[in-house]
Motif scaffolding. Structure first.
Motif, PDB file in Angstrom:
ATOM      1  N   ALA A  36       3.504  15.781  -6.753  1.00 39.25           N
ATOM      2  CA  ALA A  36       2.705  16.587  -5.824  1.00 39.25           C
ATOM      3  C   ALA A  36       1.276  16.806  -6.318  1.00 39.25           C
ATOM      4  CB  ALA A  36       3.384  17.934  -5.585  1.00 39.25           C
ATOM      5  N   LYS A  37       1.023  16.573  -7.596  1.00 40.94           N
ATOM      6  CA  LYS A  37      -0.319  16.786  -8.132  1.00 40.94           C
ATOM      7  C   LYS A  37      -1.296  15.708  -7.661  1.00 40.94           C
ATOM      8  CE  LYS A  37       1.073  19.248 -12.337  1.00 40.94           C
ATOM      9  NZ  LYS A  37       1.129  19.182 -13.830  1.00 40.94           N
ATOM     10  N   GLY A  38      -0.782  14.552  -7.348  1.00 40.40           N
ATOM     11  CA  GLY A  38      -1.657  13.467  -6.938  1.00 40.40           C
ATOM     12  C   GLY A  38      -1.784  13.366  -5.432  1.00 40.40           C
ATOM     13  N   ASN A  39      -2.334  12.254  -4.993  1.00 43.81           N
ATOM     14  CA  ASN A  39      -2.490  11.994  -3.564  1.00 43.81           C
ATOM     15  C   ASN A  39      -1.137  11.617  -2.972  1.00 43.81           C
ATOM     16  OD1 ASN A  39      -3.319  11.303  -1.012  1.00 43.81           O
ATOM     17  ND2 ASN A  39      -4.233   9.347  -1.625  1.00 43.81           N
ATOM     18  N   GLY A  63       0.792  -1.223   0.000  1.00 45.54           N
ATOM     19  CA  GLY A  63       0.000   0.000   0.000  1.00 45.54           C
ATOM     20  C   GLY A  63       0.824   1.273   0.000  1.00 45.54           C
ATOM     21  N   ILE A  64       2.150   1.157   0.009  1.00 40.97           N
ATOM     22  CA  ILE A  64       3.032   2.328   0.030  1.00 40.97           C
ATOM     23  C   ILE A  64       3.681   2.502  -1.338  1.00 40.97           C
ATOM     24  CG2 ILE A  64       5.046   3.403   1.104  1.00 40.97           C
ATOM     25  CD1 ILE A  64       2.591   3.124   2.928  1.00 40.97           C
ATOM     26  N   ARG A  65       3.745   3.744  -1.790  1.00 41.33           N
ATOM     27  CA  ARG A  65       4.408   4.055  -3.050  1.00 41.33           C
ATOM     28  C   ARG A  65       5.757   4.707  -2.774  1.00 41.33           C
ATOM     29  NH1 ARG A  65       1.209   8.215  -5.455  1.00 41.33           N
ATOM     30  NH2 ARG A  65       0.449   8.596  -3.328  1.00 41.33           N
ATOM     31  N   VAL A  66       6.770   4.274  -3.500  1.00 39.52           N
ATOM     32  CA  VAL A  66       8.100   4.863  -3.355  1.00 39.52           C
ATOM     33  C   VAL A  66       8.550   5.397  -4.715  1.00 39.52           C
ATOM     34  CG1 VAL A  66      10.485   4.526  -2.641  1.00 39.52           C
ATOM     35  CG2 VAL A  66       8.659   3.226  -1.514  1.00 39.52           C
ATOM     36  N   GLY A  83       1.348  15.397   2.880  1.00 39.62           N
ATOM     37  CA  GLY A  83       1.464  14.166   3.655  1.00 39.62           C
ATOM     38  C   GLY A  83       2.512  13.188   3.190  1.00 39.62           C
ATOM     39  N   ALA A  84       3.367  13.554   2.240  1.00 39.95           N
ATOM     40  CA  ALA A  84       4.410  12.649   1.762  1.00 39.95           C
ATOM     41  C   ALA A  84       5.639  12.716   2.663  1.00 39.95           C
ATOM     42  CB  ALA A  84       4.802  12.999   0.329  1.00 39.95           C
ATOM     43  N   ILE A  85       6.483  11.696   2.554  1.00 45.85           N
ATOM     44  CA  ILE A  85       7.789  11.689   3.214  1.00 45.85           C
ATOM     45  C   ILE A  85       8.847  11.861   2.135  1.00 45.85           C
ATOM     46  CG2 ILE A  85       9.477  10.319   4.500  1.00 45.85           C
ATOM     47  CD1 ILE A  85       7.178   8.886   5.864  1.00 45.85           C
TER      48      ILE A  85
END
Length: 371
Positions: free
Chosen positions: A139-142, A76-79, A172-174
């Motif tokens: 940054a345009k997406g979730n 469930g995590i995107r990198v 909310g991104a890292i």
């Protein structure tokens, strides 16, 4: 400097090779052996092979295998891998090794390719405009559940780059970044932090590379006063451009950044309700910091993936409630106060009269005797 010779890379196929115990005694090619491959086919097995270090391997130091057993392995995590690229159009092996490291640690995370390296005949540089464009696109997406690994920091800053990072973090991104890159170092540098970008947002996780029994980071890593954590790279398992197993034979902050991105994916996938700040705090709070390790090379210490997942969470101290001061005690009425006050004044008056009488008595006595 990295070679400008074009290399072909496989797309996908980056899967977990196994736990440290499984690969520690294997003999496999060093990842850099594939740096100059131009044939579009896997190199021969005999090319620059060497035994993987059998003790103090990076994944064992960070307790990756144990962490995978108690985590959701990045599900469930995107990198986003912001590096030299790992697609067929990649012109450098670096991005593939970075992506391979992430997939070794968090095999269920979804990776995306964002190439920013401009490869030249004599010098390779990071294209800050391309990096800004890639980050703006992300940054345009979730951004929830998104980890951005900037393995190759830019050599110059820009307001647009800073704004893109700020937007990602606010959403909310890292964002993880290597603490240095060999392409920007000079012999006089004592703190490389002003020369690596993006560096304006304190929420960026800046990663340095630590050593193992066989490697010394101080001879290969530049000090960065913004370093947050460190990770060992020498002996780490990854994949080549052609999907074959290889091991990292260098102390490299860019590869350390990829490892930390993978560890963050383990933490976040297992604690999906956590915010980015909570995930980062957990990483910092469980790092294996020791006396003498802090500062520009180590930050909070070496990442400990298992502790980050298994150590009981420390509950926030209950906030001290604002307690209103107790009201002042009401003065109790003394029923004898008036009597006592009158008595004092009567006493003073009586005492004064008695004193006066004693003074005047001889005078009256003489006058009576003379009559």
């Amino acid at each position: 400097m990295r070679s400008a010779i074009a290399l072909a890379a496989v797309v996908g196929g980056l899967s977990l090779l196994g736990s440290p115990a499984a690969y520690a005694a294997e003999e496999r090619a060093v990842c850099k052996a594939y740096e100059k491959n131009t044939g579009g086919a896997p190199q021969k097995a005999e090319t620059q092979t060497a035994p993987v270090p059998t003790t103090a391997a990076p994944f064992a130091i960070m307790r990756i295998s144990e962490a995978q057993e108690v985590s959701k392995q990045g599900q469930g995590i995107r990198v986003a891998v912001v590096d030299s690229g790992y697609s067929r159009s990649a012109k450098d092996y670096h991005g593939t090794v970075a992506a391979g490291l992430i997939s070794q640690i968090a095999p269920k995370a979804k990776l995306s390719d964002h190439a920013v390296l401009k490869v030249g005949q004599e010098k390779s540089t990071v294209d800050v405009k391309q990096m800004t464009a890639q980050l703006n696109s992300l940054a345009k997406g979730n951004a929830k559940g998104l980890i951005v690994d900037v393995g190759l920091p830019a050599t110059q800053g820009s307001s647009g780059l800073d704004a893109a990072v700020d937007t990602l973090i606010k959403k909310g991104a890292i964002v993880v970044m290597a603490s240095d890159w060999s392409g920007i170092a000079t012999d006089e540098d004592r703190d490389i932090s002003p020369k690596v970008f993006p560096n304006a947002n304190d929420s960026v996780v800046t990663v340095s590379a630590s050593g193992t029994w066989a490697s010394d980071p101080e001879s290969a890593v530049l000090p960065n006063s913004e370093t947050d954590v460190a990770a060992p790279t020498y002996g780490a398992a990854s994949k080549t451009l052609f999907g074959q197993p290889c091991w990292v034979d260098s102390v490299t902050t860019s590869f350390a950044s990829a490892e930390v991105a993978g560890v963050l994916a383990l933490i976040w996938s297992t604690n999906r309700g956590w915010s980015a700040d909570e995930v980062i705090d957990r990483l910092y709070g469980t790092a294996s910091g020791r006396e003498g390790q802090g500062g520009r090379f180590w930050g909070a210490g070496v990442v400990n993936a298992y502790d980050a997942l298994a150590r009981p969470a420390v509950k926030d101290d209950e906030k001290t409630q604002d307690v209103e001061p107790a009201p002042m005690a009401k003065e109790q009425k003394d029923p004898l106060a008036t009597v006592r006050e009158n008595a004092i004044w009567w006493g003073i008056g009586g005492g004064g009269a008695l004193g006066l009488g004693l003074v005047l008595r001889p005078l009256f006595s003489r006058r009576k005797g003379s009559m």
